[in-house]
Design an enzyme around this catalytic site. Structure first.
Site, PDB file in Angstrom:
ATOM      1  N   TYR A  32       0.387  -1.189   0.002  1.00 38.89           N
ATOM      2  CA  TYR A  32      -0.207   0.220   0.096  1.00 38.89           C
ATOM      3  C   TYR A  32       0.977   0.942  -0.111  1.00 38.89           C
ATOM      4  O   TYR A  32       2.031   1.107   0.607  1.00 38.89           O
ATOM      5  CB  TYR A  32      -0.853   0.267   1.482  1.00 38.89           C
ATOM      6  CG  TYR A  32      -0.436   0.465   2.480  1.00 38.89           C
ATOM      7  CD1 TYR A  32       0.638  -0.058   3.387  1.00 38.89           C
ATOM      8  CD2 TYR A  32      -0.990   1.750   3.494  1.00 38.89           C
ATOM      9  CE1 TYR A  32       1.052  -0.436   4.587  1.00 38.89           C
ATOM     10  CE2 TYR A  32      -0.439   1.576   4.316  1.00 38.89           C
ATOM     11  CZ  TYR A  32       1.039   1.238   5.168  1.00 38.89           C
ATOM     12  OH  TYR A  32       1.521   1.559   6.563  1.00 38.89           O
ATOM     13  N   ARG A  51       8.182   4.135  -4.381  1.00 35.32           N
ATOM     14  CA  ARG A  51       8.042   3.267  -4.197  1.00 35.32           C
ATOM     15  C   ARG A  51       6.735   2.586  -3.838  1.00 35.32           C
ATOM     16  O   ARG A  51       7.228   1.551  -3.674  1.00 35.32           O
ATOM     17  CB  ARG A  51       8.183   4.065  -2.372  1.00 35.32           C
ATOM     18  CG  ARG A  51       7.863   3.453  -0.654  1.00 35.32           C
ATOM     19  CD  ARG A  51       8.801   3.950   0.422  1.00 35.32           C
ATOM     20  NE  ARG A  51       6.923   4.263   0.645  1.00 35.32           N
ATOM     21  CZ  ARG A  51       6.589   5.150   1.838  1.00 35.32           C
ATOM     22  NH1 ARG A  51       7.569   5.327   2.507  1.00 35.32           N
ATOM     23  NH2 ARG A  51       5.671   5.518   1.893  1.00 35.32           N
ATOM     24  N   ARG A 100      -7.911 -21.822  -1.869  1.00 30.56           N
ATOM     25  CA  ARG A 100      -6.703 -20.967  -1.226  1.00 30.56           C
ATOM     26  C   ARG A 100      -5.319 -21.740  -1.374  1.00 30.56           C
ATOM     27  O   ARG A 100      -5.918 -23.071  -1.050  1.00 30.56           O
ATOM     28  CB  ARG A 100      -7.262 -21.069   0.193  1.00 30.56           C
ATOM     29  CG  ARG A 100      -6.395 -19.853   1.226  1.00 30.56           C
ATOM     30  CD  ARG A 100      -6.512 -20.242   2.585  1.00 30.56           C
ATOM     31  NE  ARG A 100      -5.785 -19.828   3.769  1.00 30.56           N
ATOM     32  CZ  ARG A 100      -5.101 -19.681   4.080  1.00 30.56           C
ATOM     33  NH1 ARG A 100      -4.091 -20.730   3.452  1.00 30.56           N
ATOM     34  NH2 ARG A 100      -4.097 -19.402   4.900  1.00 30.56           N
ATOM     35  N   LYS A 145       6.639  -1.283   1.936  1.00 34.72           N
ATOM     36  CA  LYS A 145       5.198  -0.976   2.476  1.00 34.72           C
ATOM     37  C   LYS A 145       3.550  -2.200   2.124  1.00 34.72           C
ATOM     38  O   LYS A 145       3.484  -1.737   1.030  1.00 34.72           O
ATOM     39  CB  LYS A 145       5.031   0.030   1.781  1.00 34.72           C
ATOM     40  CG  LYS A 145       4.069   0.817   2.674  1.00 34.72           C
ATOM     41  CD  LYS A 145       3.838   2.255   2.588  1.00 34.72           C
ATOM     42  CE  LYS A 145       2.944   2.894   3.107  1.00 34.72           C
ATOM     43  NZ  LYS A 145       2.978   3.587   4.971  1.00 34.72           N
ATOM     44  N   GLU A 177      12.568   2.567  14.034  1.00 31.49           N
ATOM     45  CA  GLU A 177      10.960   3.373  13.492  1.00 31.49           C
ATOM     46  C   GLU A 177      10.037   3.468  15.020  1.00 31.49           C
ATOM     47  O   GLU A 177      10.388   3.002  15.628  1.00 31.49           O
ATOM     48  CB  GLU A 177      10.867   3.559  12.297  1.00 31.49           C
ATOM     49  CG  GLU A 177      10.299   1.775  12.589  1.00 31.49           C
ATOM     50  CD  GLU A 177       9.637   1.526  10.584  1.00 31.49           C
ATOM     51  OE1 GLU A 177       9.629   2.815   9.542  1.00 31.49           O
ATOM     52  OE2 GLU A 177       9.664   0.689  10.358  1.00 31.49           O
ATOM     53  N   LEU A 201      10.826   1.518   7.183  1.00 28.48           N
ATOM     54  CA  LEU A 201      10.359   1.537   5.966  1.00 28.48           C
ATOM     55  C   LEU A 201      10.775   3.269   5.709  1.00 28.48           C
ATOM     56  O   LEU A 201      11.299   4.686   6.816  1.00 28.48           O
ATOM     57  CB  LEU A 201       8.392   2.273   6.117  1.00 28.48           C
ATOM     58  CG  LEU A 201       8.022   2.374   4.979  1.00 28.48           C
ATOM     59  CD1 LEU A 201       8.340   1.423   4.530  1.00 28.48           C
ATOM     60  CD2 LEU A 201       6.491   3.403   5.138  1.00 28.48           C
TER      61      LEU A 201
HETATM   62  N1  PDD Z   1       2.386   4.583   7.319  1.00 26.55           N
HETATM   63  N2  PDD Z   1       7.660   3.096   8.805  1.00 26.55           N
HETATM   64  C1  PDD Z   1       6.170   2.950   9.452  1.00 26.55           C
HETATM   65  C2  PDD Z   1       6.159   1.532   9.970  1.00 26.55           C
HETATM   66  C3  PDD Z   1       5.184   3.647   8.604  1.00 26.55           C
HETATM   67  O1  PDD Z   1       3.532   3.003   8.491  1.00 26.55           O
HETATM   68  C4  PDD Z   1       4.957   4.729   8.312  1.00 26.55           C
HETATM   69  C5  PDD Z   1       3.777   5.835   7.320  1.00 26.55           C
HETATM   70  C6  PDD Z   1       5.732   6.575   8.416  1.00 26.55           C
HETATM   71  C7  PDD Z   1       6.907   6.894   7.829  1.00 26.55           C
HETATM   72  O2  PDD Z   1       6.033   6.432   5.940  1.00 26.55           O
HETATM   73  P1  PDD Z   1       5.821   7.932   5.422  1.00 26.55           P
HETATM   74  O3  PDD Z   1       6.639   9.187   5.462  1.00 26.55           O
HETATM   75  O4  PDD Z   1       6.068   7.727   3.821  1.00 26.55           O
HETATM   76  O5  PDD Z   1       4.666   8.443   5.002  1.00 26.55           O
HETATM   77  C8  PDD Z   1       6.951   4.486   8.748  1.00 26.55           C
HETATM   78  C9  PDD Z   1       1.113   5.529   6.421  1.00 26.55           C
HETATM   79  C10 PDD Z   1       1.058   6.858   7.193  1.00 26.55           C
HETATM   80  C11 PDD Z   1       0.316   4.973   7.239  1.00 26.55           C
HETATM   81  O6  PDD Z   1       0.502   3.450   7.681  1.00 26.55           O
HETATM   82  O7  PDD Z   1      -1.351   4.823   7.481  1.00 26.55           O
END
Ligand code: PDD
Length: 280
Positions: A32, A51, A100, A145, A177, A201
């Site tokens: 996503y 990405r 499945r 992601k 993170e 990420l």
């Molecule tokens: N989440 N690390 C993780 C585990 C994340 O899920 C996210 C973002 C980030 C920051 O990435 P970015 O700056 O590209 O949004 C870092 C999104 C916003 C979500 O899951 O809704």
């Protein structure tokens, strides 16, 4: 107005339906993206789409659209939603496998795009976060992601159950993170964030904040740090698309700096408010 695009159809989000055999549901076999829309314009569209392309390639889902097609689709989604400030979610699963099976089928990917109204934070409304630290027990490809966020959810909800707002994760003694954000620390006006690796990420907002801070004249280093260094920092921040840049004022019950929003956060946050409304 909230709106959804599912495999070619434009729908009200609660009218969009997918198969119970969709691999996104059966296996969490999906990736996503989340993109911000400010004043009717998608901010940082190219890095987000790059990405997404990388995530799809890493998990071997055939790209359902070209970059130009994604861009046109997202533009149409924003137009149809008539929202000026919003978040776009793109979800792409490997599609339906019936019966499945762990073995990939040859079905087309499922493509979902939603637009949801969203107001970004201001200096006044930015949260002052109190977080705990937690062992990072996720898989070792946190750079992709993927929608399989069960571990992130477990760690965040455990933190909330203990009275915190969120958790900052640590693996092998190094900060990785937040559960849905990247981490920055500031010491003596020098800004540090963990380097890109397969353990976190590569946040688009992280890159934007690094650039914003450097333009302001701050030194930013991408290097590893542990809990002790983080607790001794003057400021700690979390960055993510919806969150933008949020100050962490306490960790494990200990104040960070003076236990309030710091001056470097304020400066970078304010510069980002201008940047997000100016830069394509
Ligand atoms: N989440 N690390 C993780 C585990 C994340 O899920 C996210 C973002 C980030 C920051 O990435 P970015 O700056 O590209 O949004 C870092 C999104 C916003 C979500 O899951 O809704």
């Amino acid at each position: 107005m909230e709106i959804a695009y599912l495999n070619g159809d434009w729908l009200a989000p609660d009218a969009a339906k997918i198969s119970i055999f969709d691999r996104g549901f059966m296996f969490g076999d999906a990736v996503y993206e989340v993109l911000p829309v400010y004043q009717g314009r998608i901010f940082t569209e190219v890095p987000h789409l790059e990405r997404l392309a990388r995530s799809l390639a890493e998990v071997r889902i055939a790209p359902p659209l070209t970059m130009a097609e994604w861009s046109a689709l997202l533009g149409e989604a924003v137009d149809r939603s008539q929202e000026a400030d919003a978040l776009i979610y793109i979800q792409v699963s490997r599609g339906v496998s019936m019966p499945r099976s762990h073995v990939y089928g040859d079905g087309a990917p499922t493509v979902l795009v939603t637009v949801t109204p969203f107001q970004g934070p201001t200096i006044e409304t930015a949260p002052q976060l109190r977080v705990k630290t937690a062992e990072d027990f996720r898989w070792l490809r946190a750079d992709i992601k993927v929608t399989s966020l069960i571990a992130n959810g477990m760690i965040k909800n455990q933190a909330i159950a203990e009275g915190y707002d969120d958790a900052i994760m640590i693996r092998d003694g190094k900060v990785t993170e937040g559960t849905s954000s990247n981490v920055f620390i500031v010491k003596d006006e020098v800004i540090k964030t963990p380097p890109k690796s397969e353990r976190l990420l590569h946040g688009i907002t992280r890159d934007e904040m690094i650039e914003t801070a450097r333009e302001l004249g701050y030194s930013v280093t991408e290097s590893a740090f542990g809990l002790e260094e983080m607790l001794a920092a003057d400021e700690v921040w979390l960055s993510a698309t919806g969150l933008e840049l949020a100050p962490v004022v306490g960790i494990n019950g200990e104040p960070i700096g003076r236990g309030e929003q710091g001056p470097v956060w304020r400066e970078v946050f304010e510069a980002y408010q201008t940047r997000k409304r100016v830069i394509e």
